[in-house]
Design an enzyme around this catalytic site. Structure first.
Site, PDB file in Angstrom:
ATOM      1  N   HIS A 119       0.846  -1.198   0.000  1.00  0.00           N
ATOM      2  CA  HIS A 119       0.000   0.000   0.000  1.00  0.00           C
ATOM      3  C   HIS A 119       0.876   1.240   0.000  1.00  0.00           C
ATOM      4  O   HIS A 119       1.932   1.258   0.627  1.00  0.00           O
ATOM      5  CB  HIS A 119      -0.967   0.002   1.183  1.00  0.00           C
ATOM      6  CG  HIS A 119      -0.320  -0.246   2.508  1.00  0.00           C
ATOM      7  ND1 HIS A 119       0.160  -1.491   2.891  1.00  0.00           N
ATOM      8  CD2 HIS A 119      -0.048   0.582   3.536  1.00  0.00           C
ATOM      9  CE1 HIS A 119       0.681  -1.403   4.103  1.00  0.00           C
ATOM     10  NE2 HIS A 119       0.573  -0.156   4.511  1.00  0.00           N
ATOM     11  N   VAL A 120       0.427   2.251  -0.704  1.00  0.00           N
ATOM     12  CA  VAL A 120       1.157   3.514  -0.820  1.00  0.00           C
ATOM     13  C   VAL A 120       0.461   4.560   0.048  1.00  0.00           C
ATOM     14  O   VAL A 120      -0.717   4.845  -0.150  1.00  0.00           O
ATOM     15  CB  VAL A 120       1.170   4.019  -2.279  1.00  0.00           C
ATOM     16  CG1 VAL A 120       1.995   5.304  -2.387  1.00  0.00           C
ATOM     17  CG2 VAL A 120       1.687   2.946  -3.230  1.00  0.00           C
TER      18      VAL A 120
END
Ligand code: ZN
Length: 165
Positions: A119-120
């Site tokens: 996840h960013v």
């Protein structure tokens, strides 16, 4: 800055089911998370952090349970970057932050709480917000409700997608 990348706070999606049992980011693909989800694209989505570091703290997440960039497909890479770019534009437009942290934590020593679903993070930053954090420790008082954040950001994401920005 120690607290900035602390996604262990993200223990917020429970019992929602999903692709990998107990994975909050697989659970995020469930329609029950629509209150937090800003965008559902073809292979990824954008979701608000339930316990944001700052107003507008969001995450760009592949739908597939994949641990690292190494395991992503070309389609996933392209869409993750497109949505990350849209998120940068949307946060800038909605909040006019003085800076934005954009980052991925891989592995526990790097600060990852969810170890096996990439996840960013995007976290808008303002001068002095770390000083405030030092004073109050782990307690973050945020003036904006998540529903208000979502209402502000969703139309911008929709417009960017529609106009193919
Ligand atoms: Zn997952």
């Amino acid at each position: 800055m120690e607290h900035l990348w602390a996604p262990w706070r993200l223990k917020y999606v429970t019992g929602a089911g999903g692709i990998s049992e107990g994975c909050i980011f697989c659970a995020g693909t469930d329609p029950s998370r629509d209150d937090l989800v800003l965008v559902r694209a073809s292979v990824s989505y954008v979701i608000l952090n339930l316990y944001p570091y700052n107003n507008g703290h969001l995450m760009v997440v592949p739908k597939r349970h994949v641990a690292a960039l190494a395991g992503t497909t070309a389609d996933e890479q392209a869409e993750l970057m497109r949505l990350t770019r849209h998120a940068e534009i949307a946060l800038t437009e909605a909040y006019a932050p003085q800076g934005i942290n954009i980052g991925i934590n891989l592995g526990r020593p790097a600060g990852a709480g969810v170890l096996d679903h990439l996840h960013v993070h995007l976290v808008p930053r303002w001068n002095g917000d770390t000083n405030f954090m030092t004073v109050v420790g782990n307690v973050r008082v945020l003036p904006e409700e998540l529903s208000a954040t979502a209402a502000k950001l969703r139309p911008i994401f929709e417009r960017l997608d529609r106009d193919n920005v």
